[in-house]
Scaffold this motif. Sequence first.
Motif, PDB file in Angstrom:
ATOM      1  N   TRP A  92       0.810  -1.224   0.000  1.00 29.98           N
ATOM      2  CA  TRP A  92       0.000   0.000   0.000  1.00 29.98           C
ATOM      3  C   TRP A  92       0.837   1.265   0.000  1.00 29.98           C
ATOM      4  O   TRP A  92       0.308   2.354  -0.187  1.00 29.98           O
ATOM      5  CB  TRP A  92      -0.939  -0.014   1.203  1.00 29.98           C
ATOM      6  CG  TRP A  92      -2.085  -0.955   0.988  1.00 29.98           C
ATOM      7  CD1 TRP A  92      -2.105  -2.297   1.205  1.00 29.98           C
ATOM      8  CD2 TRP A  92      -3.370  -0.617   0.492  1.00 29.98           C
ATOM      9  NE1 TRP A  92      -3.318  -2.826   0.880  1.00 29.98           N
ATOM     10  CE2 TRP A  92      -4.130  -1.808   0.434  1.00 29.98           C
ATOM     11  CE3 TRP A  92      -3.973   0.572   0.086  1.00 29.98           C
ATOM     12  CZ2 TRP A  92      -5.440  -1.834  -0.009  1.00 29.98           C
ATOM     13  CZ3 TRP A  92      -5.276   0.547  -0.354  1.00 29.98           C
ATOM     14  CH2 TRP A  92      -5.994  -0.660  -0.394  1.00 29.98           C
ATOM     15  N   GLN A  93       2.127   1.164   0.221  1.00 33.31           N
ATOM     16  CA  GLN A  93       2.990   2.347   0.297  1.00 33.31           C
ATOM     17  C   GLN A  93       2.892   3.233  -0.954  1.00 33.31           C
ATOM     18  O   GLN A  93       2.787   4.452  -0.821  1.00 33.31           O
ATOM     19  CB  GLN A  93       4.433   1.933   0.552  1.00 33.31           C
ATOM     20  CG  GLN A  93       5.362   3.112   0.725  1.00 33.31           C
ATOM     21  CD  GLN A  93       6.799   2.672   0.962  1.00 33.31           C
ATOM     22  OE1 GLN A  93       7.143   1.514   0.804  1.00 33.31           O
ATOM     23  NE2 GLN A  93       7.632   3.623   1.340  1.00 33.31           N
ATOM     24  N   PRO A  94       2.915   2.700  -2.176  1.00 35.32           N
ATOM     25  CA  PRO A  94       2.782   3.579  -3.346  1.00 35.32           C
ATOM     26  C   PRO A  94       1.464   4.355  -3.361  1.00 35.32           C
ATOM     27  O   PRO A  94       1.420   5.504  -3.787  1.00 35.32           O
ATOM     28  CB  PRO A  94       2.853   2.617  -4.537  1.00 35.32           C
ATOM     29  CG  PRO A  94       3.586   1.443  -4.024  1.00 35.32           C
ATOM     30  CD  PRO A  94       3.195   1.314  -2.571  1.00 35.32           C
ATOM     31  N   PHE A  95       0.403   3.717  -2.873  1.00 33.21           N
ATOM     32  CA  PHE A  95      -0.886   4.407  -2.825  1.00 33.21           C
ATOM     33  C   PHE A  95      -0.822   5.611  -1.899  1.00 33.21           C
ATOM     34  O   PHE A  95      -1.228   6.715  -2.249  1.00 33.21           O
ATOM     35  CB  PHE A  95      -1.995   3.451  -2.381  1.00 33.21           C
ATOM     36  CG  PHE A  95      -3.315   4.127  -2.160  1.00 33.21           C
ATOM     37  CD1 PHE A  95      -4.083   4.548  -3.234  1.00 33.21           C
ATOM     38  CD2 PHE A  95      -3.785   4.353  -0.877  1.00 33.21           C
ATOM     39  CE1 PHE A  95      -5.303   5.184  -3.036  1.00 33.21           C
ATOM     40  CE2 PHE A  95      -5.001   4.982  -0.660  1.00 33.21           C
ATOM     41  CZ  PHE A  95      -5.756   5.402  -1.743  1.00 33.21           C
ATOM     42  N   PHE A  96      -0.276   5.413  -0.697  1.00 32.64           N
ATOM     43  CA  PHE A  96      -0.242   6.502   0.284  1.00 32.64           C
ATOM     44  C   PHE A  96       0.788   7.566  -0.058  1.00 32.64           C
ATOM     45  O   PHE A  96       0.538   8.755   0.138  1.00 32.64           O
ATOM     46  CB  PHE A  96       0.001   5.951   1.693  1.00 32.64           C
ATOM     47  CG  PHE A  96      -1.183   5.203   2.224  1.00 32.64           C
ATOM     48  CD1 PHE A  96      -2.373   5.859   2.488  1.00 32.64           C
ATOM     49  CD2 PHE A  96      -1.126   3.835   2.437  1.00 32.64           C
ATOM     50  CE1 PHE A  96      -3.486   5.171   2.969  1.00 32.64           C
ATOM     51  CE2 PHE A  96      -2.222   3.143   2.916  1.00 32.64           C
ATOM     52  CZ  PHE A  96      -3.407   3.812   3.176  1.00 32.64           C
ATOM     53  N   ILE A  97       1.944   7.175  -0.571  1.00 35.75           N
ATOM     54  CA  ILE A  97       2.993   8.153  -0.861  1.00 35.75           C
ATOM     55  C   ILE A  97       2.775   8.818  -2.217  1.00 35.75           C
ATOM     56  O   ILE A  97       2.706  10.043  -2.307  1.00 35.75           O
ATOM     57  CB  ILE A  97       4.388   7.497  -0.782  1.00 35.75           C
ATOM     58  CG1 ILE A  97       4.677   7.112   0.664  1.00 35.75           C
ATOM     59  CG2 ILE A  97       5.461   8.442  -1.311  1.00 35.75           C
ATOM     60  CD1 ILE A  97       5.963   6.362   0.861  1.00 35.75           C
TER      61      ILE A  97
END
Length: 184
Positions: A92-97
């Motif tokens: 999920w990191q790409p979604f949030f960042i």
Amino acid sequence: MSFYMVLILPVIIVVRVVQIIKAKKKTTVPRELGIIVFFMFLTGLLSQTILPELSVQEGVIELTNGDHQAINVEPFRVLTETYNAIRYLDLWQPFFINFVGNIVMFIPIGFLLPLLWKKFNRAWRTIGIGFLISFFIELLQLPQMRSSDVDDLWLNTLGACIGYLLYKKIPNNFKESFNRKQSG
């Protein structure tokens, strides 16, 4: 980021005091606090996107640019990459960042510009400035070995648009406390 924001604070205060005295205009505390917050925010934004990183190692201060350069000119690629990262890697990191971060980062621009300066009371002006700031950042990242992405332009502009919509939803009496009062 906080280093640059603290560094710029006295400069902002001195400039505002000089401007107020020179223009002989009355102002309000909320307006001045808003202006200080806005310019500190811009400084923080630029420190994260353009200015070199500041690091201290063994008493030596170093300024470093990015260590790689990636340029994306394919519009909406962030949607595919984010979807694939979540679906296939449960990441999920790409979604949030990349996605949410680029939107949220520009909400203050869309909110504070019209709140503090009446000439930005039109959506196209505020959203246009949000786009231009994003474009400026992406251009300045090119010679610095940092990533530059066409998707950042539309995500940042969307953030400015959301900020403007939030501004339009706040009560007029709150907006009035940020207006400059003309001296008699």
